[in-house]
Enzyme design. Sequence first.
Site, short mmCIF file in Angstrom:
data_model
loop_
_atom_site.label_atom_id
_atom_site.label_comp_id
_atom_site.label_asym_id
_atom_site.label_seq_id
_atom_site.Cartn_x
_atom_site.Cartn_y
_atom_site.Cartn_z
CE LYS A 99 -2.85 0.91 3.67
NZ LYS A 99 -2.65 2.29 4.20
CB SER A 100 3.75 2.31 2.09
OG SER A 100 3.13 2.22 3.33
CB SER A 137 4.42 10.01 11.76
OG SER A 137 3.65 10.09 10.57
CD GLN A 164 0.15 8.30 7.33
OE1 GLN A 164 -0.44 9.11 8.04
NE2 GLN A 164 -0.41 7.18 6.91
CG ASP A 167 0.18 -0.06 9.49
OD1 ASP A 167 -0.22 0.80 10.30
OD2 ASP A 167 0.60 0.23 8.36
#
Length: 431
Positions: free
Chosen positions: A23-24, A166, A168, A315
């Site tokens: 996904k990333s 993080s 992100q 995750d």
Amino acid sequence: MDKQLQTNVAHGLHGQLAVPGDKSISHRAIMIGSLATGDTLVHHFLTSADCLATLQAFKDLGVQIERQGDEVVVHGVGMHGLQPPHHALQMGNSGTTTRLMMGLLAGLAFDTTLIGDDSLSKRPMRRVSEPLREMGANIETTDGHLPVVVLGQPLTAAEIQLKVASAQVKSALIFAGLQATGKTVIHELLPTRDHSENMLKAFGADLEVSSDQMTIRVGQTDQLIAQTVQVPGDMSSAAFFMVAATLIPGSDVTLTNVGLNPSRRGLLDVLVQMGGRVEVSETVSAGESVGDIRVQSANLHPINLTAEQIPAIIDELPLVALLAAKADGISTIHGAEELRVKETDRIACVEQELGKLGANVKALPDGFVIDGRTPWQGHDTVLDSHGDHRIGMMLGLAALLVDRKLTLKHADAVGVSYPEFFDDLNTLLEA
Ligand code: S3P
């Protein structure tokens, strides 16, 4: 959507499975491919709701993108070629799309509004807008949340110490750094997944990572050159079958071509430490480690996890809770307060839902205490994903260990990262 879960399986999981793309990496292939000059080919792209939100957002920014199944061609528009969208960009459930795009859009010559679903609209966005402001960005959040308006501004490099571990937030700053005048220096709190750095380097960005992985230096970059991206299988999807095969007696499963990036493989170490039977064959392909993972069933011992170990397994923590709830002692997980601001409060959801099955899971502010010796003697028959894909899939596995009928509410949430999850699980159970 409610789903009747398979329970009380007679024999384990068997066979081989190639899980969907990471996904990333799929998100980043669309983003970086869009900013590049030339056509980027993406093989084994993840066609889940989250990554399709990214794909649509870049189409809305004027990029031509063609997709046939999991093969994608991104016709890059160059570092300055994105066009103002005609409407707000819909981020759906995807925190990665939102946060990375806040950095990517901050230095452009137009304004963009980002909106998302109810769950995403509750997640914190100041963690991105505040450090970006140190580079001159002008981002208006709605009390720290979506909707967010990114008012495009010229950016200046800054030296920034991250306050959360993080990837992100780090990636948002890296994307902004590509457009800022000067050299942006980002200091991480703990090393987090480095797919942005790896892919940007492969596309020719001016980017360096220190040997301890804690500091990233990004220079203004006028051109990225399109590449072919072979997306490996997602470790975070393979993880579900690794855990199921470990827990269900008689299992022997091989997950093929899984991404083994060190910043993502914490579950492999945890399984081995808990007494799991895991064999990994590893090769390096285009700068990322990939390989096959064979997992057989095993009896498990408890584990203690602390903050430094969390980013590489962030995750997978709901799955670690499930493993711990079947181990022969008391496990503790600390330093995982980030779980409280994921798609749901995953600490509260795991305690509540595994509690319904009778598992002895106690929530802590930053993790769990779990006594796996307690027999599961719950009576509830309705579980709930709370709209969170990873909670839904973890409960789909927990149900296999239970001896009564169970229904999962909001089972369709799995489509966020793994639409074929229940089909693939059935294939391995029936093999
Ligand atoms: C992601 C980073 C992680 C992870 C998420 C995907 C990414 O979030 O939980 O599923 O692709 O960068 P944080 O970086 O906020 O921990």
